[in-house]
Motif scaffolding. Sequence first.
Motif, PDB file in Angstrom:
ATOM      1  N   ASN A  55      44.450  51.471  43.028  1.00  0.00           N
ATOM      2  CA  ASN A  55      44.978  50.162  41.885  1.00  0.00           C
ATOM      3  C   ASN A  55      45.403  49.211  42.997  1.00  0.00           C
ATOM      4  O   ASN A  55      46.419  49.386  43.852  1.00  0.00           O
ATOM      5  N   LEU A  56      44.670  48.187  42.831  1.00  0.00           N
ATOM      6  CA  LEU A  56      44.909  46.901  43.822  1.00  0.00           C
ATOM      7  C   LEU A  56      45.835  45.869  43.242  1.00  0.00           C
ATOM      8  O   LEU A  56      46.004  44.853  43.970  1.00  0.00           O
ATOM      9  N   THR A  72      36.823  41.146  46.612  1.00  0.00           N
ATOM     10  CA  THR A  72      36.177  41.880  47.650  1.00  0.00           C
ATOM     11  C   THR A  72      36.254  43.169  47.975  1.00  0.00           C
ATOM     12  O   THR A  72      35.247  44.046  48.140  1.00  0.00           O
ATOM     13  N   THR A  73      37.639  43.586  48.104  1.00  0.00           N
ATOM     14  CA  THR A  73      38.007  45.027  48.532  1.00  0.00           C
ATOM     15  C   THR A  73      37.677  45.776  47.266  1.00  0.00           C
ATOM     16  O   THR A  73      37.103  47.103  47.641  1.00  0.00           O
ATOM     17  N   ALA A  79      33.092  51.635  42.796  1.00  0.00           N
ATOM     18  CA  ALA A  79      33.550  52.737  42.102  1.00  0.00           C
ATOM     19  C   ALA A  79      32.677  52.715  40.810  1.00  0.00           C
ATOM     20  O   ALA A  79      32.006  51.653  40.447  1.00  0.00           O
ATOM     21  N   ASP A  80      32.783  54.013  40.058  1.00  0.00           N
ATOM     22  CA  ASP A  80      32.050  53.980  38.669  1.00  0.00           C
ATOM     23  C   ASP A  80      32.813  52.935  37.895  1.00  0.00           C
ATOM     24  O   ASP A  80      31.653  52.279  37.058  1.00  0.00           O
ATOM     25  N   VAL A  81      34.127  52.779  37.557  1.00  0.00           N
ATOM     26  CA  VAL A  81      34.672  51.893  36.706  1.00  0.00           C
ATOM     27  C   VAL A  81      35.649  50.997  37.170  1.00  0.00           C
ATOM     28  O   VAL A  81      36.458  51.485  38.291  1.00  0.00           O
ATOM     29  N   VAL A  82      35.439  49.839  37.371  1.00  0.00           N
ATOM     30  CA  VAL A  82      36.369  48.707  37.521  1.00  0.00           C
ATOM     31  C   VAL A  82      37.043  47.951  36.396  1.00  0.00           C
ATOM     32  O   VAL A  82      35.998  47.529  35.559  1.00  0.00           O
ATOM     33  N   THR A  83      38.360  47.951  36.406  1.00  0.00           N
ATOM     34  CA  THR A  83      39.075  46.985  35.531  1.00  0.00           C
ATOM     35  C   THR A  83      39.608  45.787  35.874  1.00  0.00           C
ATOM     36  O   THR A  83      39.989  45.781  36.952  1.00  0.00           O
ATOM     37  N   LEU A  84      39.109  44.757  35.222  1.00  0.00           N
ATOM     38  CA  LEU A  84      39.784  43.279  35.873  1.00  0.00           C
ATOM     39  C   LEU A  84      40.360  42.621  34.978  1.00  0.00           C
ATOM     40  O   LEU A  84      40.077  42.387  33.861  1.00  0.00           O
ATOM     41  N   VAL A  85      41.663  42.471  35.170  1.00  0.00           N
ATOM     42  CA  VAL A  85      42.538  41.434  33.972  1.00  0.00           C
ATOM     43  C   VAL A  85      43.348  40.437  34.942  1.00  0.00           C
ATOM     44  O   VAL A  85      44.030  40.932  35.714  1.00  0.00           O
ATOM     45  N   GLY A  86      43.016  39.305  34.492  1.00  0.00           N
ATOM     46  CA  GLY A  86      43.564  38.235  35.211  1.00  0.00           C
ATOM     47  C   GLY A  86      43.535  37.015  34.818  1.00  0.00           C
ATOM     48  O   GLY A  86      42.707  36.692  33.736  1.00  0.00           O
ATOM     49  N   GLY A  87      44.297  35.969  35.215  1.00  0.00           N
ATOM     50  CA  GLY A  87      44.464  34.669  34.542  1.00  0.00           C
ATOM     51  C   GLY A  87      45.384  34.333  33.970  1.00  0.00           C
ATOM     52  O   GLY A  87      45.588  32.909  33.608  1.00  0.00           O
ATOM     53  N   LEU A  88      46.093  35.271  33.146  1.00  0.00           N
ATOM     54  CA  LEU A  88      47.209  35.001  32.070  1.00  0.00           C
ATOM     55  C   LEU A  88      48.368  34.472  32.955  1.00  0.00           C
ATOM     56  O   LEU A  88      49.143  33.534  32.337  1.00  0.00           O
ATOM     57  N   ARG A 251      48.292  51.479  45.332  1.00  0.00           N
ATOM     58  CA  ARG A 251      47.227  52.623  45.598  1.00  0.00           C
ATOM     59  C   ARG A 251      46.002  51.618  46.286  1.00  0.00           C
ATOM     60  O   ARG A 251      45.162  51.268  45.687  1.00  0.00           O
ATOM     61  N   PRO A 252      46.020  51.324  47.543  1.00  0.00           N
ATOM     62  CA  PRO A 252      45.210  50.320  47.979  1.00  0.00           C
ATOM     63  C   PRO A 252      43.901  51.053  48.344  1.00  0.00           C
ATOM     64  O   PRO A 252      42.953  50.367  48.893  1.00  0.00           O
ATOM     65  N   GLU A 253      43.822  52.393  48.262  1.00  0.00           N
ATOM     66  CA  GLU A 253      42.568  53.169  48.838  1.00  0.00           C
ATOM     67  C   GLU A 253      42.108  53.858  47.655  1.00  0.00           C
ATOM     68  O   GLU A 253      42.807  54.296  46.953  1.00  0.00           O
ATOM     69  N   LEU A 254      40.602  53.912  47.940  1.00  0.00           N
ATOM     70  CA  LEU A 254      40.116  54.645  46.741  1.00  0.00           C
ATOM     71  C   LEU A 254      40.225  56.227  47.259  1.00  0.00           C
ATOM     72  O   LEU A 254      39.204  56.623  47.817  1.00  0.00           O
TER      73      LEU A 254
END
Length: 267
Positions: A55-56, A72-73, A79-88, A251-254
């Motif tokens: 969790n970055l 980039t990180t 990963a199999d799944v990436v969630t991206l929520v940003g801009g709000l 959680r900076p590492e997978l």
Amino acid sequence: METDPSDAPYTSLVAVGDSFTEGMSDRLPDGSYRGWADLLAARMAAHAPGFRYANLAVRGKLIAQIVDEQATTAAAMNADVVTLVGGLNDTLRPKCDMGRVTGLLTEAVERLAPTCRRLVLMRSPGRQGPVLERFRPRMEELFACVDDLAARHGALVVDLYGASVLGDQRLWDVDRLHLTAEGHRRVAEAVWQALGYPPETDWREPLPAAVRPGWAARRTADARFARQHLLPWIGRRLTGRSSGDGLPPKRPELTPYARDVQDVPDS
């Protein structure tokens, strides 16, 4: 198109974003934040031995910071799944260049989509009230971009904005910016279902009817909100500071993720 995780279980998850994905205000007894992404990871881990999770997300981040510091990180983790929520966070700033915001969101999606099995985007929830009405045009422009990017890159969109229950003020913390533990539980269920897992609850189910607080109680709550949350928020805007300045991702590492008792949502 939904994926059936029973055929090919997802084995890893990376969450990218701001305070919403970090987990504020789903506070644990030790003072840390849990949130929907942690809840989702715990449930996915139960279906895939050796499941890994990162969790970055960091509170207060603008979309440019998410692109520069996280995208980039996350892409390198494959990963199999990436969630991206940003801009709000950008849309809530007095001066906001929506063309720049959507351009940066596009850059993030283009960087992440080729590196994962499933990219998950969201139309973020909005608390009912004057703040939502003031910024609704910007939010809806952002969400239109999310929909377009999902269509072009085969990403999933979880429509939290269109779920009326998530506008219920009882699902928002006293800071009026972040979901409660129950709100995060519902978001985790929404993403869980979007990924093709079998439903466990109806995350759109309305809350029971409640008696509206009286005038005096509402004014007391307004005063507490202004003193504890609004004035500090304005102060940070005026000085160019962020609540996330200097904070690392939780959680900076997978790494392998073991389900813990604190990952089980409150009943």
